[in-house]
Design an enzyme around this catalytic site. Structure first.
Site, PDB file in Angstrom:
ATOM      1  N   LYS A 166       0.869  -1.187   0.000  1.00 25.24           N
ATOM      2  CA  LYS A 166       0.000   0.000   0.000  1.00 25.24           C
ATOM      3  C   LYS A 166       0.904   1.235   0.000  1.00 25.24           C
ATOM      4  CE  LYS A 166      -4.012   1.939   2.429  1.00 25.24           C
ATOM      5  NZ  LYS A 166      -3.565   3.366   2.459  1.00 25.24           N
TER       6      LYS A 166
ATOM      7  N   ASP B 273       2.051   5.167  -0.051  1.00 25.43           N
ATOM      8  CA  ASP B 273       1.609   6.430   0.549  1.00 25.43           C
ATOM      9  C   ASP B 273       1.877   7.556  -0.443  1.00 25.43           C
ATOM     10  OD1 ASP B 273       0.700   8.294   2.339  1.00 25.43           O
ATOM     11  OD2 ASP B 273       2.575   8.416   3.457  1.00 25.43           O
TER      12      ASP B 273
ATOM     13  N   GLU C 232       3.248   1.823   4.781  1.00 26.83           N
ATOM     14  CA  GLU C 232       1.889   2.152   5.220  1.00 26.83           C
ATOM     15  C   GLU C 232       1.017   0.925   5.427  1.00 26.83           C
ATOM     16  OE1 GLU C 232      -1.669   5.307   4.108  1.00 26.83           O
ATOM     17  OE2 GLU C 232      -0.341   4.582   2.541  1.00 26.83           O
TER      18      GLU C 232
END
Length: 311
Positions: free
Chosen positions: A23, A25, A170
């Site tokens: 994921k 950022d 993240e």
């Protein structure tokens, strides 16, 4: 156009039906390359044309191809971690000269993770696994330093979840391999799992609740480093009645006239702050680590067993 979004989850799905990705950022982007014009137009998550802000990405590797891709524009902070705030100066840029100057000082990379159209063929109805295969064939020959990159997807979500936690990233996104792509929809077939980290910081000041002079609403915290106490942000979430009174009692005798932080505190945060000697240590839950400013911090309590110099 608006991209498909993931649904928040609490557990990493397991089994062969799922693939897993980091994921990032950054800034979500749909990039539309047009064969006839040879240009690339870029659209934000809210459907705004943001092409002028990213000249080095708009001049991507798909010139002469008709394609629509989905991905995340990222930039690294001084600790080598993707950090959305590094991109703040670039996000709203619309002047070509300014964008080119910022691209040199704040280089960005486009992490492309989905392919929605290729050479006139709509691929949104194809399963994710097929779209990823075609994406790999399309962009598989990119050099490591290219402004476009195709991030790896993983079979072992638990492993990736643990690895990203240790690296201070993240979180992860888990995607069902058979999932179709539906624009402008939050899909239950894409699940995002963001990390929360609990770390200790030193209190260097506090701010009163608006309209009061003595009711503590937030604290300013820093990280002890060889260069002194470096400012890491303001923490207000989690500080309520009892916690606020406890912190007020601890900080009242420590009042001082100047900031204890070795670096400059942003004016917006410094305004109205009451500075204190840096001796109280608190635990804070935050998204990710390695950021120069805490991400969505939440107060978790005072550490009476740890001194500021121990950090």
């Amino acid at each position: 156009m608006r991209p498909m979004l993931a649904t928040k989850g609490t557990l990493v799905p397991v089994g062969e039906a799922w693939s897993h990705e980091v994921k990032w950022d950054g800034v979500r982007i749909l990039a539309d390359t047009l064969r006839d014009s040879g240009s690339t137009r870029m659209w934000s998550r809210n459907g705004n044309d943001v092409t002028p802000a990213w000249p080095e990405i708009a001049a991507g590797p798909l010139a002469g191809r008709d394609a629509l891709v989905d991905g995340e524009v990222i930039a690294l902070n001084d600790k080598g971690v993707p950090d959305f705030r590094v991109l703040q100066d670039r996000i709203h840029t619309r002047k070509a000269a300014t964008a080119l100057r910022l691209s040199a000082s704040i280089p960005a990379t486009f992490m492309v993770f989905d392919l929605l159209r290729l050479d006139g063929t709509d691929l949104t109805g194809q399963p994710l696994e097929r779209r990823r295969q075609l994406l790999g064939e399309l962009l598989g020959g990119l050099e490591p330093g290219s402004t476009w990159q195709v991030p790896t997807s993983y079979d072992d979500g638990q492993m990736l979840h643990q690895a990203t936690l240790q690296q201070g990233l993240e979180g992860i996104v888990s995607k069902r391999r058979t999932s179709r792509y539906v624009l402008d929809q939050r899909s239950p077939h894409w699940i995002k799992l963001a990390h929360r980290h609990r770390l200790s910081y030193v209190v260097g000041g506090w701010r009163p609740q608006e309209g009061t002079t003595d009711r503590l609403a937030a604290v300013l915290v820093g990280e002890s480093t060889p260069d002194g106490l470096l400012y890491r942000g303001r923490v207000g979430s989690g500080i309520g009645g009892k916690a606020g009174r406890l912190l007020s009692d601890l900080l009242a005798p420590l009042s001082t006239s100047s900031s204890p932080f070795a670096d400059e505190v942003p004016r917006l945060d410094a305004l109205g702050t009451r500075w204190v000697e840096p001796s109280v240590v608190i635990d804070v839950d935050t998204h990710g680590v390695g950021y120069t400013r805490l991400r969505q911090p939440s107060y978790r309590g005072v550490r009476t067993d740890v001194r500021a110099e121990d950090l």
